[in-house]
Design an enzyme around this catalytic site. Structure first.
Site, PDB file in Angstrom:
ATOM      1  N   ASP A 321       0.815  -1.216   0.000  1.00 28.95           N
ATOM      2  CA  ASP A 321       0.000   0.000   0.000  1.00 28.95           C
ATOM      3  C   ASP A 321       0.849   1.267   0.000  1.00 28.95           C
ATOM      4  OD1 ASP A 321      -2.626   1.086  -0.061  1.00 28.95           O
ATOM      5  OD2 ASP A 321      -2.471   1.631   2.056  1.00 28.95           O
ATOM      6  N   ASN A 326       1.943   8.649   0.192  1.00 30.76           N
ATOM      7  CA  ASN A 326       2.869   8.167   1.211  1.00 30.76           C
ATOM      8  C   ASN A 326       4.324   8.549   0.938  1.00 30.76           C
ATOM      9  OD1 ASN A 326       0.886   7.094   2.775  1.00 30.76           O
ATOM     10  ND2 ASN A 326       1.226   4.969   2.196  1.00 30.76           N
TER      11      ASN A 326
END
Length: 452
Positions: A321, A326
């Site tokens: 993920d 991120n």
């Protein structure tokens, strides 16, 4: 009808943003003193200080704001408590914009509060925090004293707090309001989801592993209420003491989606999902797009190296993920970017039954188990990475990861047999991945360029 919000960095006015609701039109005008300041910066590359002839794109302004809002349940809570619709982006930033990721504050007032104004601090004793975590299905963790506290982006429930000193020195947790202070830490309790046990411990292990390897991860520690809570030090906050009084300085950051001027839904490379009919559509953030952001940085070589190490580390820990929100950047004077420390490092592959399709493909491969030497060679070619460099870095990181994962699994941070068994499982997984990566990068270096 048109409404305006004023954007601040500390007590300096950055810009005014106007919104016409009926046609959802947005406009941005930077403040003249901000434009004249040599240390000023744009909100994002898509919203430069120099005003375009046709003005800043309305959609780009809205996209930038959307990335500052929470996601998932935190967004649902903010919508419900403020009587707003999810589509009312302007109303949401109006309600929540005094505490966002990075440096910016959004207020309806055209003048900043005096910097000397005393902030309000509301202490959260551990017993109360533990009770609130236990009751969060009924009273959301982002709601305190009847008020929704801003949450940073992401699906996991979080709480933003100020610590008066480090936890190891008896630091206390506070909710804060006011110009002089802001949150300095993020609390991430374990989820109540039986599909993701020990999530706080998982992230603590992976973040600590990165730090042990000399990689630029945010500082973390585990707080016991006695429930495990991951405490993450915010790298977009710096505390300075002036005359014995603390003052929190905020640093402007943007994520890769904001750097690329892409919507929130494009944080995954397959922005329409992995169904057969749409899996070929890959308009979201990819490794290639991420590496392209290095051209916006002051030190392109260092930024590309940081990106390569980030991509290889995600492979080592099994983080499927690792998406476009991120990886973030500090925004410096003139708009030059610099990679921030890493965050949200989790070994997702430890959990059975979750969708583990890779957020970004290595080459054309979205399945972790199917990543091959050719896929890594393809990844390197698309991202402009020398495969001999990838070979050296891959072997170096693999060797470090295997050794340091074993050490981290024996750290005293983990409590009880269940937690220790869990982190040992991650360490064993990392060791296997290290062997695999060592072989893959060696084989990838041997592919002839004409076959890629």
């Amino acid at each position: 009808m048109t409404h305006a919000l004023h954007v601040w960095a500390g007590d300096a006015k950055v810009a005014a943003i106007e919104h016409e609701g009926r046609d959802d039109r947005w406009s941005l005008r930077y403040a003249e003193p901000w434009l004249a300041d040599a240390q000023s910066y744009p909100l994002s590359p898509a919203l430069p200080l120099a005003r375009p002839d046709t003005d800043h794109a309305s959609a780009s302004i809205k996209r930038f704001i959307e990335h500052l809002l929470p996601e998932g349940r935190a967004l649902d809570v903010a919508v419900a408590y403020n009587g707003l619709a999810k589509t009312n982006v302007f109303g949401l930033i109006w309600a929540l914009g005094t505490e966002t990721a990075g440096a910016l504050r959004f207020t309806a007032e055209a003048s900043a509060a005096p910097p000397t104004a005393e902030p309000s601090l509301r202490e959260i004793p551990l017993q109360e925090l533990d009770q609130r975590i236990a009751e969060r299905e009924h009273v959301p963790l982002t709601v305190w004293d009847g008020k929704v506290r801003m949450s940073v982006a992401g699906l996991q429930e979080k709480l933003l707090v100020y610590l008066d000193r480090p936890l190891r020195d008896g630091g206390r947790l506070f909710l804060v309001d006011g110009l002089r202070l802001a949150s300095t830490y993020i609390l991430k309790p374990d989820t109540a989801n039986p599909q993701t046990p020990h999530l706080a411990v998982n992230e603590h292990f992976c973040m600590s592993l990165a730090s042990r390897m000399g990689l630029p991860a945010a500082e973390v520690e585990l707080l016991r209420t006695p429930r495990p809570v991951l405490v993450v030090r915010r790298f977009d906050r710096e505390v300075e003491h002036i005359g014995g009084q603390p003052r929190v300085h905020r640093r402007h950051i943007i994520d890769t989606c904001q750097a690329c001027d892409l919507p929130v839904a494009y944080k995954y490379e397959r922005n329409l999902g992995g169904a057969e009919a749409v899996r070929h559509i890959r308009d979201g953030v990819s490794f290639q797009r991420l590496f392209g952001c290095a051209d916006l940085t002051a030190n392109k070589a260092a930024s590309r190296m940081a990106m390569l190490r980030w991509a290889l580390f995600q492979f080592l820990i099994g983080n499927s993920d690792a998406h476009g929100k991120n990886f973030s950047f500090f925004v410096g004077p003139g708009g030059l970017l610099e990679p921030t420390p890493w965050y949200d490092l989790v070994s997702v592959l430890q959990y059975k039954g979750l969708d583990t399709e890779l957020a970004m493909a290595y080459g054309d491969v979205f399945n972790h188990a199917e990543v091959s030497a050719f896929a890594l060679a393809d990844f390197a070619t698309r991202c402009g990475v020398d495969r001999q460099l990838m070979l050296r870095e891959g072997k170096r990181l693999a060797k470090l990861a295997a050794a340091q994962a074993a050490e981290q699994a024996n750290a005293p941070d983990y409590d009880g047999e269940a937690e220790r068994d869990f982190v040992q499982g991650i360490a064993d997984f990392v060791a296997r991945q290290a062997d695999r990566l060592t072989q893959l990068v060696a084989d990838a270096a041997r592919w002839k360029s004409e076959y890629l």
